[in-house]
Design a protein around this motif. Structure first.
Motif, PDB file in Angstrom:
ATOM      1  N   CYS A  29       6.671  32.842  13.596  1.00 17.08           N
ATOM      2  CA  CYS A  29       6.189  32.678  12.229  1.00 17.08           C
ATOM      3  C   CYS A  29       4.686  32.929  12.286  1.00 17.08           C
ATOM      4  N   SER A  30       4.234  34.001  11.652  1.00 13.78           N
ATOM      5  CA  SER A  30       2.826  34.389  11.749  1.00 13.78           C
ATOM      6  C   SER A  30       2.123  34.065  10.436  1.00 13.78           C
ATOM      7  N   ASP A  31       1.310  33.016  10.463  1.00 12.08           N
ATOM      8  CA  ASP A  31       0.558  32.596   9.272  1.00 12.08           C
ATOM      9  C   ASP A  31      -0.703  33.448   9.197  1.00 12.08           C
ATOM     10  N   GLU A  32      -0.730  34.352   8.221  1.00  8.00           N
ATOM     11  CA  GLU A  32      -1.850  35.292   8.092  1.00  8.00           C
ATOM     12  C   GLU A  32      -2.572  35.079   6.763  1.00  8.00           C
ATOM     13  N   ILE A  33      -2.633  33.812   6.346  1.00 11.84           N
ATOM     14  CA  ILE A  33      -3.229  33.483   5.037  1.00 11.84           C
ATOM     15  C   ILE A  33      -4.686  33.925   4.946  1.00 11.84           C
ATOM     16  N   HIS A  34      -5.392  33.985   6.097  1.00  9.94           N
ATOM     17  CA  HIS A  34      -6.816  34.344   6.070  1.00  9.94           C
ATOM     18  C   HIS A  34      -7.054  35.836   6.331  1.00  9.94           C
ATOM     19  N   CYS A  35      -5.990  36.667   6.191  1.00  8.54           N
ATOM     20  CA  CYS A  35      -6.092  38.060   6.647  1.00  8.54           C
ATOM     21  C   CYS A  35      -7.065  38.925   5.846  1.00  8.54           C
ATOM     22  N   ASP A  36      -7.432  38.502   4.638  1.00  7.89           N
ATOM     23  CA  ASP A  36      -8.368  39.310   3.851  1.00  7.89           C
ATOM     24  C   ASP A  36      -9.809  38.854   4.026  1.00  7.89           C
ATOM     25  N   LEU A  37      -9.999  37.756   4.746  1.00  7.86           N
ATOM     26  CA  LEU A  37     -11.350  37.179   4.859  1.00  7.86           C
ATOM     27  C   LEU A  37     -11.975  37.551   6.198  1.00  7.86           C
ATOM     28  N   LEU A  38     -12.005  38.849   6.492  1.00  8.93           N
ATOM     29  CA  LEU A  38     -12.529  39.323   7.770  1.00  8.93           C
ATOM     30  C   LEU A  38     -14.001  39.704   7.635  1.00  8.93           C
ATOM     31  N   LEU A  39     -14.808  39.201   8.553  1.00  7.35           N
ATOM     32  CA  LEU A  39     -16.253  39.415   8.483  1.00  7.35           C
ATOM     33  C   LEU A  39     -16.655  40.575   9.402  1.00  7.35           C
ATOM     34  N   ASP A  40     -17.851  41.099   9.198  1.00  3.61           N
ATOM     35  CA  ASP A  40     -18.416  42.157  10.047  1.00  3.61           C
ATOM     36  C   ASP A  40     -17.555  43.424  10.059  1.00  3.61           C
ATOM     37  N   GLY A  41     -16.823  43.673   8.976  1.00  2.57           N
ATOM     38  CA  GLY A  41     -16.024  44.897   8.889  1.00  2.57           C
ATOM     39  C   GLY A  41     -14.826  44.938   9.826  1.00  2.57           C
ATOM     40  N   ARG A  42     -14.410  43.784  10.321  1.00  2.55           N
ATOM     41  CA  ARG A  42     -13.235  43.769  11.222  1.00  2.55           C
ATOM     42  C   ARG A  42     -11.968  44.149  10.467  1.00  2.55           C
ATOM     43  N   GLN A  43     -10.950  44.549  11.226  1.00  3.45           N
ATOM     44  CA  GLN A  43      -9.659  44.937  10.652  1.00  3.45           C
ATOM     45  C   GLN A  43      -8.593  43.936  11.080  1.00  3.45           C
ATOM     46  N   HIS A  44      -7.736  43.591  10.150  1.00  5.49           N
ATOM     47  CA  HIS A  44      -6.616  42.697  10.480  1.00  5.49           C
ATOM     48  C   HIS A  44      -5.414  43.530  10.920  1.00  5.49           C
ATOM     49  N   THR A  45      -4.688  43.027  11.908  1.00  8.83           N
ATOM     50  CA  THR A  45      -3.409  43.642  12.294  1.00  8.83           C
ATOM     51  C   THR A  45      -2.306  42.613  12.110  1.00  8.83           C
ATOM     52  N   PRO A  46      -1.421  42.806  11.133  1.00  8.63           N
ATOM     53  CA  PRO A  46      -0.282  41.878  11.044  1.00  8.63           C
ATOM     54  C   PRO A  46       0.533  41.989  12.328  1.00  8.63           C
ATOM     55  N   GLU A  57     -13.141  44.326  -5.484  1.00  5.62           N
ATOM     56  CA  GLU A  57     -14.599  44.517  -5.577  1.00  5.62           C
ATOM     57  C   GLU A  57     -15.290  43.155  -5.391  1.00  5.62           C
ATOM     58  N   TRP A  58     -14.748  42.152  -6.066  1.00  4.60           N
ATOM     59  CA  TRP A  58     -15.272  40.776  -5.920  1.00  4.60           C
ATOM     60  C   TRP A  58     -15.167  40.353  -4.457  1.00  4.60           C
ATOM     61  N   LEU A  59     -14.049  40.696  -3.840  1.00  4.18           N
ATOM     62  CA  LEU A  59     -13.824  40.302  -2.438  1.00  4.18           C
ATOM     63  C   LEU A  59     -14.896  40.899  -1.525  1.00  4.18           C
ATOM     64  N   GLN A  60     -15.253  42.150  -1.766  1.00  4.88           N
ATOM     65  CA  GLN A  60     -16.290  42.768  -0.923  1.00  4.88           C
ATOM     66  C   GLN A  60     -17.612  42.013  -1.050  1.00  4.88           C
ATOM     67  N   SER A  61     -17.953  41.593  -2.271  1.00 10.71           N
ATOM     68  CA  SER A  61     -19.188  40.809  -2.472  1.00 10.71           C
ATOM     69  C   SER A  61     -19.056  39.461  -1.779  1.00 10.71           C
ATOM     70  N   LEU A  62     -17.887  38.863  -1.902  1.00 10.24           N
ATOM     71  CA  LEU A  62     -17.661  37.564  -1.254  1.00 10.24           C
ATOM     72  C   LEU A  62     -17.868  37.670   0.258  1.00 10.24           C
ATOM     73  N   LEU A  63     -17.324  38.719   0.852  1.00 12.04           N
ATOM     74  CA  LEU A  63     -17.412  38.851   2.319  1.00 12.04           C
ATOM     75  C   LEU A  63     -18.872  38.988   2.764  1.00 12.04           C
ATOM     76  N   ARG A  64     -19.681  39.674   1.953  1.00 10.67           N
ATOM     77  CA  ARG A  64     -21.113  39.775   2.293  1.00 10.67           C
ATOM     78  C   ARG A  64     -21.761  38.387   2.233  1.00 10.67           C
ATOM     79  N   TYR A  65     -21.401  37.633   1.215  1.00 10.87           N
ATOM     80  CA  TYR A  65     -22.003  36.298   1.056  1.00 10.87           C
ATOM     81  C   TYR A  65     -21.558  35.371   2.194  1.00 10.87           C
ATOM     82  N   LEU A  66     -20.267  35.450   2.528  1.00  6.01           N
ATOM     83  CA  LEU A  66     -19.750  34.577   3.602  1.00  6.01           C
ATOM     84  C   LEU A  66     -20.373  34.950   4.953  1.00  6.01           C
ATOM     85  N   THR A  67     -20.604  36.243   5.163  1.00  8.15           N
ATOM     86  CA  THR A  67     -21.227  36.660   6.425  1.00  8.15           C
ATOM     87  C   THR A  67     -22.619  36.042   6.549  1.00  8.15           C
ATOM     88  N   ALA A  68     -23.377  36.075   5.451  1.00  5.85           N
ATOM     89  CA  ALA A  68     -24.726  35.476   5.478  1.00  5.85           C
ATOM     90  C   ALA A  68     -24.615  33.969   5.721  1.00  5.85           C
TER      91      ALA A  68
END
Ligand SMILES: Cc1ncc(COP(=O)(O)O)c(C=O)c1O
Length: 410
Positions: free
Chosen positions: A204-221, A292-303
């Protein structure tokens, strides 16, 4: 329009919404303390989600809902575009929450008394779900490396293999991992999947955080590694963390093996309610129009992530901190400090800051705290300064020479 169009153009993550004395668990449980604990963020949802919800409420009728075909279509397209993972609508099972998915997975796999394996430290419901469903919990600790005050956790093959027995039927993976913030590499995923194949485990692979990747990382299910692995996988995902709508209770499982899917659906029958109509509306709007909002969020979270790491290294003597690759959760190990007793209690009583107690995350979590940095940076800075103040009178820990942070981990 009742919603604010400006948010769509420039989401204002610096503005703290008023949440105290509302119905917020996060802002209620610890009274006046600054709440940097449970995983919800102090940001309004994306404007297109708010607009869709306003429109749905304005319709005024709240009868039983049915997941719109469009939502399944959008999810399948998202899996194909992002991960080259071919999913079809019938493989999606909607759920009112991910924790409920974890419990249903435990109930659907094996028999009472069988074992469920998890890697610790980990999000506490991973530890309770097996026992809620009359299974036995077995744990394997992640291994830890320490570089210049920074903690780096990795998959530990030996601990993982040693924890399995012939009664082990299910492994629950957390990727990206809460609380240690790792995005497991394809190499790590391949190795852990190989162990599971060898022992014929369901995953059972819990991937709830799969869209919240910082530094341009890529998720692999995990299931996207190859069809054989997909056959033994229940993948759990949701828009709830990504778009900050966890209170709306909309999530989903992807199960490609029809027998496994049948068992999963059977285990939820009569117990688990359908996703509510507002959750479905928000999920569709978020996945269709929230990126688009998500991209802004990821920049803010990275900071914010960088702010927490730098602050801890400079001002919280003896605290070791993760450099989260994903999520908005940092993990602070206080073993090396002079904090007397439990650090969660210490920071709550002496700093007025509510964090999560690491002890609840299982073996390896003792003397640690989890800090949620999904909030305006001013609030984060205030909380960290309160923590620094609380530590000011403690004796300084002895200095220990540590290896430098490897460039390869940047
Ligand atoms: C790894 C993980 N799974 C599940 C959940 C909770 O999901 P839900 O609120 O949908 O039950 C969280 C929330 O923090 C989480 O971090």
């Amino acid at each position: 329009m009742p919603h604010n169009k400006a948010i769509a153009m420039h989401p204002d993550f610096d503005r703290l919404p008023i949440r105290r004395h509302t119905d917020s668990l996060k802002w209620h449980r610890y009274g006046d303390a600054l709440p940097l604990w449970v995983a919800d963020m102090d940001f309004p949802a994306p404007e297109p989600v708010l607009a869709a919800l306003h429109e749905r409420v304005a319709q005024g009728v709240f009868g039983y809902g049915a997941p719109p075909d469009k939502l399944s279509e959008v999810l399948c397209a998202r899996m194909a575009d992002r991960y080259r993972w071919a999913v079809v609508p019938e493989q999606i099972v909607y759920l009112p929450g991910l924790v409920c998915g974890l419990n249903i997975a435990c109930r659907a796999v094996g028999e009472p008394g069988d074992e469920v394996l998890v890697q610790t430290p980990v999000y506490p419901p991973f530890l309770s779900a097996p026992e809620h469903q009359e299974r036995r919990l077995v744990t394997a600790e992640l291994s830890t490396e320490l570089y210049d005050g920074r903690l780096y956790y990795t998959f530990d093959d030996d601990a993982f293999a040693a924890a399995m027995s012939p009664r082990t039927r299910l492994f629950i993976l957390c990727n990206p991992h809460n609380p240690i913030g790792r995005v497991f590499t394809v190499n790590e995923l391949t190795r852990l999947a190989a162990h599971c194949e060898r022992h014929d485990l369901t995953i059972c692979s819990d991937e709830i955080h799969c869209d919240l990747l910082l530094d341009g990382r890529q998720h692999t299910p995990l299931a996207a590694l190859n069809p054989d692995i997909a056959w033994r996988c229940i993948t759990l995902m949701a828009p709830s963390k990504t778009f900050n709508i966890p209170g709306l209770g909309a999530s989903f499982a992807i199960i490609q093996n029809p027998q496994l899917r049948r068992r999963f659906k059977q285990a939820l029958r009569g117990i688990v309610p359908d996703v509510n109509v507002l959750g479905l509306t928000a999920a569709l709007a978020a996945y269709q129009h929230g990126d688009e909002w998500l991209q802004s969020l990821l920049r803010y979270l990275t900071a914010n992530r960088d702010y927490v790491v730098n602050f801890a290294l400079q001002h919280l003597p003896g605290v070791r901190v993760t450099v989260p690759e994903a999520t908005y959760l940092a993990w602070l190990d206080c073993w090396g400090t002079a904090i007397p007793g439990n650090p969660h209690e210490f920071f709550l009583q002496n700093a007025g800051v509510a964090l999560n107690d690491g002890a609840a995350f299982g073996p390896g979590g003792e003397q640690c705290v989890r800090l949620n940095f999904g909030c305006p940076q001013a609030l984060l800075a205030e909380a960290l300064e309160c923590m620094q103040g609380a530590m000011a009178d403690l004796p300084l820990p002895a200095f220990e020479e540590e290896d430098a942070w490897p460039q390869s981990l940047n």
